[in-house]
Design an enzyme around this catalytic site. Sequence first.
Site, PDB file in Angstrom:
ATOM      1  N   ARG A 215       0.752  -1.324  -0.032  1.00  0.00           N
ATOM      2  CA  ARG A 215       0.081   0.011  -0.097  1.00  0.00           C
ATOM      3  C   ARG A 215       0.765   1.290  -0.019  1.00  0.00           C
ATOM      4  NH1 ARG A 215      -4.069  -0.132   4.680  1.00  0.00           N
ATOM      5  NH2 ARG A 215      -5.354  -1.546   3.471  1.00  0.00           N
TER       6      ARG A 215
ATOM      7  N   ARG B 100      -1.965   6.387  10.128  1.00  0.00           N
ATOM      8  CA  ARG B 100      -2.054   5.951   8.688  1.00  0.00           C
ATOM      9  C   ARG B 100      -1.930   7.368   7.643  1.00  0.00           C
ATOM     10  NH1 ARG B 100      -4.439   0.744   7.910  1.00  0.00           N
ATOM     11  NH2 ARG B 100      -3.822  -0.608   9.601  1.00  0.00           N
TER      12      ARG B 100
ATOM     13  N   LYS C 197      -4.141   0.558  14.506  1.00  0.00           N
ATOM     14  CA  LYS C 197      -4.279   1.524  13.813  1.00  0.00           C
ATOM     15  C   LYS C 197      -4.750   2.950  14.068  1.00  0.00           C
ATOM     16  CE  LYS C 197      -6.863  -1.329  11.220  1.00  0.00           C
ATOM     17  NZ  LYS C 197      -7.448  -1.871  10.166  1.00  0.00           N
TER      18      LYS C 197
ATOM     19  N   LYS D  61      -6.509   6.602  12.366  1.00  0.00           N
ATOM     20  CA  LYS D  61      -7.029   7.095  11.084  1.00  0.00           C
ATOM     21  C   LYS D  61      -7.389   8.643  11.193  1.00  0.00           C
ATOM     22  CE  LYS D  61      -7.938   2.778   9.130  1.00  0.00           C
ATOM     23  NZ  LYS D  61      -9.074   1.974   8.546  1.00  0.00           N
TER      24      LYS D  61
ATOM     25  N   CYS E 296     -15.278  -2.695  -0.609  1.00  0.00           N
ATOM     26  CA  CYS E 296     -13.916  -3.044  -0.395  1.00  0.00           C
ATOM     27  C   CYS E 296     -13.385  -4.099  -1.504  1.00  0.00           C
ATOM     28  CB  CYS E 296     -14.009  -3.506   1.244  1.00  0.00           C
ATOM     29  SG  CYS E 296     -14.814  -5.376   1.063  1.00  0.00           S
TER      30      CYS E 296
ATOM     31  N   CYS F  17      -8.017 -10.580  -0.342  1.00  0.00           N
ATOM     32  CA  CYS F  17      -8.320 -10.237   1.284  1.00  0.00           C
ATOM     33  C   CYS F  17      -8.468 -11.448   2.106  1.00  0.00           C
ATOM     34  CB  CYS F  17      -9.385  -9.316   1.576  1.00  0.00           C
ATOM     35  SG  CYS F  17      -9.641  -9.122   3.169  1.00  0.00           S
TER      36      CYS F  17
ATOM     37  N   CYS G  67     -16.886  -8.480   4.625  1.00  0.00           N
ATOM     38  CA  CYS G  67     -16.842  -8.823   6.207  1.00  0.00           C
ATOM     39  C   CYS G  67     -17.037  -7.637   6.958  1.00  0.00           C
ATOM     40  CB  CYS G  67     -15.507  -9.654   6.427  1.00  0.00           C
ATOM     41  SG  CYS G  67     -14.085  -8.466   7.087  1.00  0.00           S
TER      42      CYS G  67
ATOM     43  N   CYS H  41     -14.362  -1.893   5.863  1.00  0.00           N
ATOM     44  CA  CYS H  41     -13.596  -1.296   4.961  1.00  0.00           C
ATOM     45  C   CYS H  41     -14.338  -0.309   3.879  1.00  0.00           C
ATOM     46  CB  CYS H  41     -12.629  -2.211   4.110  1.00  0.00           C
ATOM     47  SG  CYS H  41     -11.367  -3.101   5.452  1.00  0.00           S
TER      48      CYS H  41
HETATM   49 FE1  SRM Z   1      -9.647  -2.153   5.773  1.00  0.00          FE
HETATM   50  C1  SRM Z   1      -8.015  -4.671   7.110  1.00  0.00           C
HETATM   51  C2  SRM Z   1      -8.606  -3.215   2.626  1.00  0.00           C
HETATM   52  C3  SRM Z   1     -10.297   0.947   4.387  1.00  0.00           C
HETATM   53  C4  SRM Z   1     -11.247  -1.483   8.450  1.00  0.00           C
HETATM   54  N1  SRM Z   1      -8.421  -3.833   5.118  1.00  0.00           N
HETATM   55  C5  SRM Z   1      -7.902  -4.621   5.976  1.00  0.00           C
HETATM   56  C6  SRM Z   1      -7.003  -5.692   5.033  1.00  0.00           C
HETATM   57  C7  SRM Z   1      -5.522  -5.055   4.993  1.00  0.00           C
HETATM   58  C8  SRM Z   1      -7.159  -7.071   5.250  1.00  0.00           C
HETATM   59  C9  SRM Z   1      -6.141  -7.713   6.375  1.00  0.00           C
HETATM   60  O1  SRM Z   1      -5.821  -7.112   7.251  1.00  0.00           O
HETATM   61  O2  SRM Z   1      -5.539  -8.760   5.896  1.00  0.00           O
HETATM   62  C10 SRM Z   1      -7.573  -5.359   3.420  1.00  0.00           C
HETATM   63  C11 SRM Z   1      -6.796  -5.724   2.433  1.00  0.00           C
HETATM   64  C12 SRM Z   1      -7.678  -6.093   1.550  1.00  0.00           C
HETATM   65  C13 SRM Z   1      -6.856  -6.423   0.000  1.00  0.00           C
HETATM   66  O3  SRM Z   1      -6.804  -7.372  -0.547  1.00  0.00           O
HETATM   67  O4  SRM Z   1      -6.504  -5.402  -0.479  1.00  0.00           O
HETATM   68  C14 SRM Z   1      -8.011  -3.848   3.974  1.00  0.00           C
HETATM   69  N2  SRM Z   1      -9.362  -1.082   3.740  1.00  0.00           N
HETATM   70  C15 SRM Z   1      -8.977  -1.993   2.982  1.00  0.00           C
HETATM   71  C16 SRM Z   1      -9.043  -0.955   1.759  1.00  0.00           C
HETATM   72  C17 SRM Z   1      -8.248  -1.143   0.471  1.00  0.00           C
HETATM   73  C18 SRM Z   1     -10.497  -1.139   1.076  1.00  0.00           C
HETATM   74  C19 SRM Z   1     -10.936  -0.294  -0.322  1.00  0.00           C
HETATM   75  O5  SRM Z   1     -11.474  -1.148  -1.155  1.00  0.00           O
HETATM   76  O6  SRM Z   1     -10.489   0.753  -0.204  1.00  0.00           O
HETATM   77  C20 SRM Z   1      -9.124   0.380   2.306  1.00  0.00           C
HETATM   78  C21 SRM Z   1      -7.410   0.785   2.440  1.00  0.00           C
HETATM   79  C22 SRM Z   1      -7.619   2.213   3.036  1.00  0.00           C
HETATM   80  C23 SRM Z   1      -5.920   2.464   2.882  1.00  0.00           C
HETATM   81  O7  SRM Z   1      -5.769   3.101   1.908  1.00  0.00           O
HETATM   82  O8  SRM Z   1      -5.337   2.538   4.341  1.00  0.00           O
HETATM   83  C24 SRM Z   1      -9.315   0.050   3.778  1.00  0.00           C
HETATM   84  N3  SRM Z   1     -10.431  -0.626   6.466  1.00  0.00           N
HETATM   85  C25 SRM Z   1     -10.697   0.633   5.839  1.00  0.00           C
HETATM   86  C26 SRM Z   1     -11.833   1.454   6.355  1.00  0.00           C
HETATM   87  C27 SRM Z   1     -12.358   2.842   6.084  1.00  0.00           C
HETATM   88  C28 SRM Z   1     -11.483   3.954   6.384  1.00  0.00           C
HETATM   89  O9  SRM Z   1     -10.535   3.896   6.967  1.00  0.00           O
HETATM   90  O10 SRM Z   1     -12.414   5.062   5.999  1.00  0.00           O
HETATM   91  C29 SRM Z   1     -12.040   0.729   7.487  1.00  0.00           C
HETATM   92  C30 SRM Z   1     -13.099   1.080   8.548  1.00  0.00           C
HETATM   93  C31 SRM Z   1     -12.817   2.273   9.341  1.00  0.00           C
HETATM   94  C32 SRM Z   1     -11.972   1.902  10.638  1.00  0.00           C
HETATM   95  O11 SRM Z   1     -10.772   1.730  10.455  1.00  0.00           O
HETATM   96  O12 SRM Z   1     -12.773   1.777  11.702  1.00  0.00           O
HETATM   97  C33 SRM Z   1     -11.048  -0.536   7.650  1.00  0.00           C
HETATM   98  N4  SRM Z   1      -9.565  -2.799   7.578  1.00  0.00           N
HETATM   99  C34 SRM Z   1     -10.360  -2.644   8.657  1.00  0.00           C
HETATM  100  C35 SRM Z   1     -10.243  -3.516   9.675  1.00  0.00           C
HETATM  101  C36 SRM Z   1     -11.318  -3.390  11.015  1.00  0.00           C
HETATM  102  C37 SRM Z   1     -10.424  -2.597  11.951  1.00  0.00           C
HETATM  103  C38 SRM Z   1     -11.289  -2.651  13.453  1.00  0.00           C
HETATM  104  O13 SRM Z   1     -11.013  -1.467  13.974  1.00  0.00           O
HETATM  105  O14 SRM Z   1     -11.855  -3.424  13.637  1.00  0.00           O
HETATM  106  C39 SRM Z   1      -9.468  -4.657   9.285  1.00  0.00           C
HETATM  107  C40 SRM Z   1      -8.980  -5.879  10.162  1.00  0.00           C
HETATM  108  C41 SRM Z   1      -7.968  -5.287  11.271  1.00  0.00           C
HETATM  109  O15 SRM Z   1      -7.503  -4.304  11.273  1.00  0.00           O
HETATM  110  O16 SRM Z   1      -7.903  -6.293  12.051  1.00  0.00           O
HETATM  111  C42 SRM Z   1      -9.004  -4.053   7.815  1.00  0.00           C
HETATM  112 FE1  SF4 Z   2     -11.264  -7.547   3.491  1.00  0.00          FE
HETATM  113 FE2  SF4 Z   2     -13.363  -7.304   5.209  1.00  0.00          FE
HETATM  114 FE3  SF4 Z   2     -11.767  -5.275   4.628  1.00  0.00          FE
HETATM  115 FE4  SF4 Z   2     -13.299  -6.171   2.816  1.00  0.00          FE
HETATM  116  S1  SF4 Z   2     -14.222  -5.004   4.798  1.00  0.00           S
HETATM  117  S2  SF4 Z   2     -11.341  -5.823   2.401  1.00  0.00           S
HETATM  118  S3  SF4 Z   2     -13.380  -8.517   3.229  1.00  0.00           S
HETATM  119  S4  SF4 Z   2     -11.349  -6.835   5.810  1.00  0.00           S
END
Ligand code: SRM
Ligand code: SF4
Length: 576
Positions: free
Chosen positions: A80, A149, A215, A217, A433, A439, A478, A482
């Site tokens: 990323r 981040r 993390k 944000k 997402c 993922c 899930c 995201c």
């Molecule tokens: Fe996310 C984990 C993709 C925005 C909450 N997120 C992941 C991972 C890295 C999976 C992993 O941990 O193995 C995903 C990678 C998938 C892949 O194959 O690329 C992933 N998240 C994404 C992206 C690429 C979605 C998208 O299609 O745009 C976004 C990347 C943002 C960036 O550039 O940094 C992305 N993730 C978000 C958001 C939205 C936001 O931040 O505005 C959230 C919800 C907001 C928040 O953080 O509460 C988000 N991602 C998560 C979580 C749950 C965190 C939590 O508090 O429980 C995980 C899982 C974790 O961290 O354990 C996660």
């Molecule tokens: Fe993966 Fe869940 Fe985030 Fe979608 S919402 S990218 S399935 S961790």
Amino acid sequence: MSTPAEADPKPLHKNELLKADSNFLRGHILQDLQDTSTGTISEDSAQLTKFHGVYPQDDRDLRSQRRKEGKEKAFIFMARVRVPGGVCTPKQWLVLDTLADSHGNGTLKITNRQAFQFHGVIKSRLRETIREVNRALLDTLAACGDVVRNVMCNPNPHLSGLHAETLDIVRAVGGHLSPRTRAYHELWIDDTLVGGGDPAEDAEPIYGKTYLPRKFKIVFAIPPSNDVDVYAHDLGFIAIADEDGKLAGFDITVGGGMGMSHNQIETYPRLAEVLGFCRPDQVVEVAEKIVTVQRDFGDRTDRKHARFKYTVADRGLVWIRNEVEKRLGWSLGTPRRFEFTDTGDRYGWTEGPNGDSHFTLFIENGRVKDATKVALRKIAEVHTGDFRLTPNQHLMIAGISPAKRPEIEALLKGHGLDSANRASGLRLNSMACVALPTCGLALAESERYLPELVTLLDEEVEAAGLRDDAIVIRMTGCPNGCGRPFLAEIGFVGRSPGKYNMYLGAAFNGSRLNTLYKPSLTTAEIIPLTRGLLRRYAQERLAGERFGDFSIRVGLVMPTGGPADFHSEQAGTAGA
Ligand code: SRM
Ligand code: SF4
């Protein structure tokens, strides 16, 4: 550093020990990268490479075939690239575009936090990929991991005179809160690989050796647009103008987040709350102090309870404000008034003040591939302005000079990109997402399914006369959230292959969460149900009424009453 969290009687989560013992994020990454006996890295290294913007993954489409063949999984990596405020140059675009082909899976993914992702990078090419990114003056450091981040900002210079000043502050905050460890350079960039590290150079004055509990944000919103979804983030700054239209300062929000786990009611999405106000010159200090409050009081024993939203929920806003003010040595100001209209992007052409123009292009779910990728490469070759990634996974070609506009317009038309923006209001406001196949946490499809679902729903949208109505629809594979699905007027959250929880009732401007409407719907159930709701909305809505508000007024759902409203087993409000 001895912190109050360390005094907690519960044992620290194992990641805390891993971070502490990692010698500022080195661990065994180097050895794992050099190990040619496997295409992946160890679990411990996987936790640490996140801080370097790198995730080990495998192609899940190939899992069963590889298992049958007795082979190890098809291991790949996601890298990323953080882009503060979402602004990058055409030159940088060209480097990333080339790398996506030479080192990735041929696509560039624009994320909803204004970053790029490469998917499908194999281990042996990882270091080269990151070096090239850095040569282009971008990096992957702190794009993931328990740190601050990529700092986001509304990307639209034409919207408000406050933008340029805000963007400078965004960059200052991002720079100030970047990890200082030399490990990143040693591992990925320096000519010779070294495993050591000089403790004097590595000192992390803000983070300490265990970084943050989870993390963190930060976003900057510029009203009336709430495209960054400020209420979904740990820390937000909302730009406030004075009477002359100059930047007076920022309202500060804390404690937002989306992620939860199905059936674990102690996990839940949460809206950020307004904490106070500060002047532009105070932002960096305020951000630092708030981050240190979370560093010292965030839960380091349970990663499911470690986000700042739980610290804010558990201790309360007043406690947080007192603690922040104690560290600042001065009081935050009284919040000012602001109003958000929506969370979407302004597609198409907009004119800038100096004769420049901007074109915002719809890129479905941010996946730059095929003809779109070819066209954007050609545009990058001639464009003299910049590119801006939007928080909705789209792209703004910004600062197009009058001299270049005819050429860029012709390229957009010639490659059919201008027509992407003529999609229905539903599609233009859709977001998914990544989910499958990369993922590792996906329970269901998302990026590959939502476009198909929208196509089926578009039939109803057209028939009901809703073609130009913006309706925010989001899907995730899930409940990690995201795609910020809990802020969608229609949200789908994957439960298992082909099954989704359906949520309704969020506010169009991102200021109200939605509520569980129906749990575990199959794709066959989703289509007629959603079509029926759209038809009903077209027939029964009040003048100017948004779909989310309508869902509440007619009793499809109640406005959210708390954590239980997101969990199927506990939810009591799922409507008829
Ligand atoms: Fe996310 C984990 C993709 C925005 C909450 N997120 C992941 C991972 C890295 C999976 C992993 O941990 O193995 C995903 C990678 C998938 C892949 O194959 O690329 C992933 N998240 C994404 C992206 C690429 C979605 C998208 O299609 O745009 C976004 C990347 C943002 C960036 O550039 O940094 C992305 N993730 C978000 C958001 C939205 C936001 O931040 O505005 C959230 C919800 C907001 C928040 O953080 O509460 C988000 N991602 C998560 C979580 C749950 C965190 C939590 O508090 O429980 C995980 C899982 C974790 O961290 O354990 C996660
Ligand atoms: Fe993966 Fe869940 Fe985030 Fe979608 S919402 S990218 S399935 S961790």
